[in-house]
Design an enzyme around this catalytic site. Structure first.
Site, PDB file in Angstrom:
ATOM      1  N   HIS A  11      49.039  21.648  52.928  1.00  0.00           N
ATOM      2  CA  HIS A  11      47.827  21.545  52.498  1.00  0.00           C
ATOM      3  C   HIS A  11      46.785  22.452  53.486  1.00  0.00           C
ATOM      4  CE1 HIS A  11      49.375  17.722  50.915  1.00  0.00           C
ATOM      5  NE2 HIS A  11      48.245  18.302  50.436  1.00  0.00           N
ATOM      6  N   THR A  40      44.948  13.648  47.076  1.00  0.00           N
ATOM      7  CA  THR A  40      45.713  12.930  47.981  1.00  0.00           C
ATOM      8  C   THR A  40      45.783  12.566  49.142  1.00  0.00           C
ATOM      9  OG1 THR A  40      47.842  14.594  47.653  1.00  0.00           O
ATOM     10  CG2 THR A  40      47.707  12.626  46.185  1.00  0.00           C
TER      11      THR A  40
END
Ligand code: HEM
Length: 296
Positions: A11, A40
């Site tokens: 990410h 998440t």
């Protein structure tokens, strides 16, 4: 995985190693934290990064160390803390003043439902330097951590994915008995909390959790790399460090670019989105780091 482990670089870096993943866009419109795949990421991770930032600001007497460098070092330290390899992290990144849009995030992140050709495309789009070996090595970060049913239920319903072992299928069906179940399970069924090469042993035994994991073994081009990592943890550890350093250079900002954020979740007051160029800066960080190693 330890709950305070920071968000990992899939990410943080597949969207550019400029810490834009840390920006909380609530005041200025949706930032990366509100984009679906990043929902998440654990809130405790964002807090951990900001706590480190506060402490460094006190110790250094000002905003000296960027959130991007903190993220890169924290990722390395959480690998080491779970038993993985130590590798040297080139430093000198600066933070982005720009908020990535949810569209940026969606188009920049590899999907867990993707097979190798499209994972490779995403990697190449980020950096032509990232190849199949990097893809397989970096996916080895799934030796720790958890995945939600939503990330792999397409392999269970309506029909089971034939690349999965029957025992593993039974196990996953007990965790996610129906589509839409909100539960999580380990990414590495053998040694879920230890950073080791068992993730690859799982793939060879058809026990990879995500399509993007198992396809590394199904695909002819990446299977030999999986098999080699499954045989040699030493080789995997070496390659993981090399690939992390490579990934840590995607779209870096250095020198006078960007800013050193005072709060990792917000851009500094008075900052605007002006046209920033990233691509030409990657080499600078590598060269600077290589120079400092050779003189130290
Ligand atoms: C190759 C492409 C990748 C895909 C498609 C992918 C996808 C995912 C997905 C879907 C999850 C589970 C999210 C959830 O359901 O909660 C996950 C978890 C995770 N990923 Fe990846 N990932 C990739 C690469 C990476 C890389 C390069 C790293 C780090 C170097 C990484 C580190 C992690 C970690 C540590 C977790 C566990 C997070 C937790 O326990 O909360 N992944 N990944």
């Amino acid at each position: 995985m330890h709950p305070c482990v920071p968000p990992y670089p899939r990410h943080a870096c597949m969207q550019g190693c400029d810490a834009s993943v840390l920006l909380d866009g609530s005041a200025t419109g949706p930032g990366e934290q509100q984009a679906p795949p990043n929902l998440t990421l654990r809130p405790s991770s964002f807090k951990a990064i900001n706590d480190i930032r506060d402490r460094l600001e006190r110790e250094c007497g000002g905003a000296v160390v960027s959130c991007s460098d903190i993220l890169a070092l924290a990722a390395r330290d959480s690998v080491v803390a779970t038993g993985g390899p130590e590798y040297r992290v080139p430093l000198g990144r600066r933070d982005s003043p720009r908020l990535a849009t949810p569209q940026d995030v969606l188009s920049g992140l590899p999907a867990p439902t993707s097979a190798v050709p499209s994972l490779l495309d995403v990697f190449h789009n980020h950096s032509p330097d990232l190849d199949a070996t990097d893809l397989v090595a970096l996916s080895g970060a799934h030796t720790v951590g958890l995945g939600h049913c939503a990330s792999f239920e397409g392999r269970l319903f309506p029909r089971p994915d034939p690349t999965m072992s029957p025992d593993f299928l039974g196990r996953l069906r007990r965790t996610c008995p129906a589509k839409g179940t909100d539960a999580r399970t380990v990414l590495d069924v053998r040694t879920p909390d230890v950073f080791d090469n068992k993730y690859y042993v799982n793939l060879v035994n058809r026990e990879g959790l995500l399509v993007s994991d198992q396809d590394l073994f199904t695909n002819d081009a990446t299977r030999p790399i999986v098999e080699r990592f499954a045989r040699s943890q030493r080789y995997f550890f070496h390659q993981f460090g090399v690939s992390m350093v490579k990934m840590g250079q995607i779209r870096v900002l250095t020198g006078g670019q960007g800013q050193v954020r005072r709060n990792c979740s917000a851009r500094n007051p008075g900052t605007t989105d002006d046209g920033l160029e990233w691509s030409s800066l990657v080499q600078t960080v590598v060269d600077a780091a290589a120079e400092s190693y050779s003189t130290s």
